[in-house]
Design a protein around this motif. Structure first.
Motif, PDB file in Angstrom:
ATOM      1  N   LEU A 107       0.829  -1.210   0.000  1.00  0.00           N
ATOM      2  CA  LEU A 107       0.000   0.000   0.000  1.00  0.00           C
ATOM      3  C   LEU A 107       0.861   1.256   0.000  1.00  0.00           C
ATOM      4  O   LEU A 107       0.503   2.276  -0.585  1.00  0.00           O
ATOM      5  CB  LEU A 107      -0.921  -0.007   1.224  1.00  0.00           C
ATOM      6  N   GLN A 108       2.024   1.173   0.638  1.00  0.00           N
ATOM      7  CA  GLN A 108       2.899   2.338   0.756  1.00  0.00           C
ATOM      8  C   GLN A 108       3.715   2.592  -0.518  1.00  0.00           C
ATOM      9  O   GLN A 108       3.907   3.737  -0.941  1.00  0.00           O
ATOM     10  CB  GLN A 108       3.834   2.133   1.942  1.00  0.00           C
ATOM     11  N   LYS A 109       4.153   1.524  -1.167  1.00  0.00           N
ATOM     12  CA  LYS A 109       5.117   1.686  -2.256  1.00  0.00           C
ATOM     13  C   LYS A 109       4.555   1.363  -3.634  1.00  0.00           C
ATOM     14  O   LYS A 109       5.280   1.454  -4.632  1.00  0.00           O
ATOM     15  CB  LYS A 109       6.334   0.780  -1.991  1.00  0.00           C
ATOM     16  N   PHE A 110       3.286   1.007  -3.728  1.00  0.00           N
ATOM     17  CA  PHE A 110       2.731   0.604  -5.025  1.00  0.00           C
ATOM     18  C   PHE A 110       2.805   1.756  -6.034  1.00  0.00           C
ATOM     19  O   PHE A 110       2.402   2.887  -5.739  1.00  0.00           O
ATOM     20  CB  PHE A 110       1.279   0.149  -4.859  1.00  0.00           C
ATOM     21  N   ASP A 111       3.310   1.461  -7.222  1.00  0.00           N
ATOM     22  CA  ASP A 111       3.426   2.446  -8.294  1.00  0.00           C
ATOM     23  C   ASP A 111       2.586   1.983  -9.475  1.00  0.00           C
ATOM     24  O   ASP A 111       2.942   1.020 -10.152  1.00  0.00           O
ATOM     25  CB  ASP A 111       4.882   2.592  -8.720  1.00  0.00           C
ATOM     26  N   GLU A 149      -6.632 -16.288  -3.261  1.00  0.00           N
ATOM     27  CA  GLU A 149      -6.441 -16.136  -1.826  1.00  0.00           C
ATOM     28  C   GLU A 149      -7.208 -14.916  -1.294  1.00  0.00           C
ATOM     29  O   GLU A 149      -7.000 -13.806  -1.769  1.00  0.00           O
ATOM     30  CB  GLU A 149      -4.952 -15.967  -1.496  1.00  0.00           C
ATOM     31  N   PRO A 150      -8.108 -15.106  -0.299  1.00  0.00           N
ATOM     32  CA  PRO A 150      -8.892 -13.977   0.237  1.00  0.00           C
ATOM     33  C   PRO A 150      -8.035 -12.814   0.737  1.00  0.00           C
ATOM     34  O   PRO A 150      -8.389 -11.649   0.524  1.00  0.00           O
ATOM     35  CB  PRO A 150      -9.679 -14.619   1.389  1.00  0.00           C
ATOM     36  N   ASP A 151      -6.904 -13.118   1.397  1.00  0.00           N
ATOM     37  CA  ASP A 151      -6.061 -12.038   1.940  1.00  0.00           C
ATOM     38  C   ASP A 151      -5.507 -11.146   0.841  1.00  0.00           C
ATOM     39  O   ASP A 151      -5.474  -9.916   0.969  1.00  0.00           O
ATOM     40  CB  ASP A 151      -4.903 -12.631   2.749  1.00  0.00           C
ATOM     41  N   TRP A 152      -5.072 -11.764  -0.251  1.00  0.00           N
ATOM     42  CA  TRP A 152      -4.493 -10.975  -1.341  1.00  0.00           C
ATOM     43  C   TRP A 152      -5.572 -10.278  -2.161  1.00  0.00           C
ATOM     44  O   TRP A 152      -5.338  -9.207  -2.722  1.00  0.00           O
ATOM     45  CB  TRP A 152      -3.605 -11.856  -2.222  1.00  0.00           C
ATOM     46  N   ARG A 153      -6.762 -10.870  -2.233  1.00  0.00           N
ATOM     47  CA  ARG A 153      -7.877 -10.151  -2.888  1.00  0.00           C
ATOM     48  C   ARG A 153      -8.192  -8.871  -2.121  1.00  0.00           C
ATOM     49  O   ARG A 153      -8.470  -7.828  -2.726  1.00  0.00           O
ATOM     50  CB  ARG A 153      -9.121 -11.038  -2.968  1.00  0.00           C
ATOM     51  N   THR A 154      -8.144  -8.955  -0.807  1.00  0.00           N
ATOM     52  CA  THR A 154      -8.390  -7.762   0.011  1.00  0.00           C
ATOM     53  C   THR A 154      -7.371  -6.670  -0.303  1.00  0.00           C
ATOM     54  O   THR A 154      -7.716  -5.480  -0.378  1.00  0.00           O
ATOM     55  CB  THR A 154      -8.317  -8.124   1.507  1.00  0.00           C
ATOM     56  N   LEU A 155      -6.115  -7.063  -0.492  1.00  0.00           N
ATOM     57  CA  LEU A 155      -5.082  -6.090  -0.854  1.00  0.00           C
ATOM     58  C   LEU A 155      -5.387  -5.445  -2.200  1.00  0.00           C
ATOM     59  O   LEU A 155      -5.247  -4.219  -2.368  1.00  0.00           O
ATOM     60  CB  LEU A 155      -3.712  -6.776  -0.900  1.00  0.00           C
ATOM     61  N   ILE A 156      -5.824  -6.244  -3.162  1.00  0.00           N
ATOM     62  CA  ILE A 156      -6.181  -5.709  -4.489  1.00  0.00           C
ATOM     63  C   ILE A 156      -7.320  -4.698  -4.356  1.00  0.00           C
ATOM     64  O   ILE A 156      -7.313  -3.640  -5.005  1.00  0.00           O
ATOM     65  CB  ILE A 156      -6.563  -6.853  -5.443  1.00  0.00           C
ATOM     66  N   TYR A 157      -8.311  -4.999  -3.505  1.00  0.00           N
ATOM     67  CA  TYR A 157      -9.441  -4.084  -3.324  1.00  0.00           C
ATOM     68  C   TYR A 157      -8.969  -2.739  -2.763  1.00  0.00           C
ATOM     69  O   TYR A 157      -9.390  -1.670  -3.221  1.00  0.00           O
ATOM     70  CB  TYR A 157     -10.482  -4.696  -2.377  1.00  0.00           C
TER      71      TYR A 157
END
Length: 538
Positions: free
Chosen positions: A59-63, A89-97
């Motif tokens: 979340l901090q470094k995504f470009d 994976e539910p955890d990584w889907r949450t990150l994508i959201y």
């Protein structure tokens, strides 16, 4: 490597550069994880710790610009393998959201949202603005959402609505498209939840007094009845009823061939007429009061059956109209008689009978109770509300589940309200309010009540929180839902509440509850923290 060698680089230099700049972060993380295991941490806790740290860094470094370069690869014919793994994976889907909400124009993230939709996770992306950007995704999510709503109870519907509103209100196009679909579905049998959904969606518009209402008028053909259209427009735009508009509505619906009752079955119309009739500080012209009763009763009681093959043909059932009008007149008279409890006590049975039989009267009495109970000066003169007002509230709770949100809102408002009562009397009033909240929970309205207790947990008198928790823990038993456990743990883990609960009455109840939680521990709870509290309450 191909590019490096093609521009004249040698394999030896390539290997030196690669090894010289390699830091081995993955191996460092694995080593740290092994150390944590040796230190006694659970494997699940270590895995969650690493995942959360990676999410935070992402979340901090995504470009987004670098991410979009993936589409420049010539051999990209499908989703990258790593993206397919993240989607599973539910955890990584949450990150994508989360990333998609921060970077709405990122091609990679929008592509990922489409892939998630195609993988069957529409319900998860209902609240994302990117879900409304692509019509194919939006249509799938909306269709699945509406299908689920048809089988929702009140609790599930309330939890589902915020995400659905956010998705459909993304743009005027998505709003109008959704309302059009909902309007067409309302004609189908067993679709009462659909109308509720349409009304909730309209109420969520910030500009509902103009755009939302006009769209509803267009869909319901109200402009075919100019007098009704002008009256409703005036009532809803001014937020108050006036005699001229009520007379117009009365004249239209007292005709031998009245318009469809559906046109005046609007929540705001109900609320405004009830406020005009049942506010003790206001009065309606006695000569025309019957017209208010008639319009309100007509909207609440007349049943209409439409011929699906010929929608213009409808059968009206007015069998309950006269009885509803009479009941409204009786209750209206009682509500305007007095505010002195011992004088109203004689009418308690009559009010109970009418509010049980007629939901519209239950709404009227609830509004009348709100006027009285939210007046801070009222409690200084009436010390025994529990003898009259709260029994009426409990009667409404027992018979009208759709009014639970309004009842909880009233109880919460009274709990937070400052009064001039003495300290002992103020605490007693708040205990009575908590008793009624517990009564709501006994009828299935659990999580919304707990959300208020969580909010008050740090600022309310801890003796009241302790009183509430003892009552709740004494009446519950496993199995518990994850949401329920999370709410209860949020309350009892507060240091102030933990200290307040260290009394003989609550210790065995808490030990039993926490012990049951340990047997089936939700993933979001820390086992060590639970075990520590078990020791505290022994």
């Amino acid at each position: 490597m191909k590019n490096f060698l093609s521009f004249g680089g040698t394999p030896q230099v390539f290997v030196q550069l690669l090894s010289g700049n390699y830091r081995g972060y993955a191996q460092m993380v694995n080593l740290l994880a092994e150390w944590l295991k040796i230190a006694g941490f659970q494997e699940d806790s270590i895995s969650n710790l690493i995942k959360e740290h990676i999410k935070g860094l992402s979340l901090q470094k995504f470009d987004p610009r670098k991410a979009d370069t993936i589409f420049e690869e010539d051999d990209l014919s499908s989703a990258p393998e790593w993206l397919e793994y993240m989607i599973q994976e539910p955890d990584w889907r949450t990150l994508i959201y989360k990333l998609s909400e921060d970077h709405k124009n990122c091609l990679l993230l929008n592509f990922a949202i489409q892939q998630i939709s195609e993988a069957g996770h529409q319900t998860e992306i209902a609240s994302l603005e990117t879900a409304s950007t692509y019509f194919s995704v939006f249509n799938k999510v909306m269709k699945d959402s509406i299908t689920n709503i048809l089988h929702c109870d009140e609790m599930s519907l309330s939890a589902f609505l915020p995400d659905f509103k956010k998705m459909c209100n993304h743009s005027p196009h998505t709003y109008l498209y959704t309302q059009s679909v909902l309007h067409n579905l309302q004609a189908e049998p067993n679709c009462s939840n659909i109308k509720r959904l349409s009304q909730e969606l309209e109420a969520s518009l910030k500009e509902k007094n103009s755009a939302g209402r006009r769209m509803r008028f267009l869909l319901t053909d109200v402009f075919h009845y100019p007098d009704i259209a002008s009256s409703l427009t005036c009532i809803l735009s001014t937020g108050t009823t006036n005699l001229a508009d009520i007379i117009k509505l009365y004249n239209q619906y007292s005709r031998p061939d009245p318009p469809p009752a559906e046109l005046i079955r609007c929540p705001d119309v109900f609320d405004l007429i009830i406020k005009a009739l049942f506010n003790p500080s206001k009065s309606v012209n006695p000569a025309h009061k019957n017209k208010y009763f008639y319009v309100l009763a007509y909207a609440a009681s007349v049943k209409e059956i439409f011929d699906l093959d010929n929608p213009s043909q409808r059968i009206q059932d007015k069998s309950e109209l006269e009885e509803t009008i009479k009941a409204l007149e009786v209750v209206h008279t009682i509500c305007h008689k007095s505010t002195v409890v011992y004088e109203l006590q004689d009418y308690l049975g009559e009010l109970r009978q009418h509010l049980t039989q007629y939901p519209v009267i239950s709404m009227a009495i609830l509004y009348w109770l709100r006027i009285n109970l939210t007046d801070s000066t009222y409690h200084t003169t009436v010390h025994n509300s529990n003898l009259f007002h709260f029994p009426l509230l409990r009667e409404i709770i027992s018979h009208h589940p759709l009014q639970y949100p309004a009842i909880l809102d009233l109880l919460a408002h009274c709990f937070e309200m400052e009064t001039d009562l003495e300290a002992t009397a103020a605490v007693e009033l708040k205990r009575n309010l908590l008793d009624n909240m517990i009564f709501l929970m006994q009828h299935g309205y659990v999580l919304p009540v707990l959300s208020h207790i969580e909010r008050w947990n740090t600022k309310a008198d801890q003796s009241l929180i302790r009183y509430f928790m003892i009552q709740i823990l004494d009446m519950i038993d496993a199995p518990y839902s994850a949401e329920f456990v999370r709410s209860i743990w949020s309350i009892i883990s507060n240091p102030l509440t933990t200290e307040a609960l260290r009394v003989p009455e609550s210790k065995p109840l808490l030990s039993n509850f926490l012990g049951q939680c340990l047997e089936d521990l939700p993933p979001f709870l820390d086992r060590q923290a639970i075990e520590q509290h078990v020791l505290i309450f022994k």
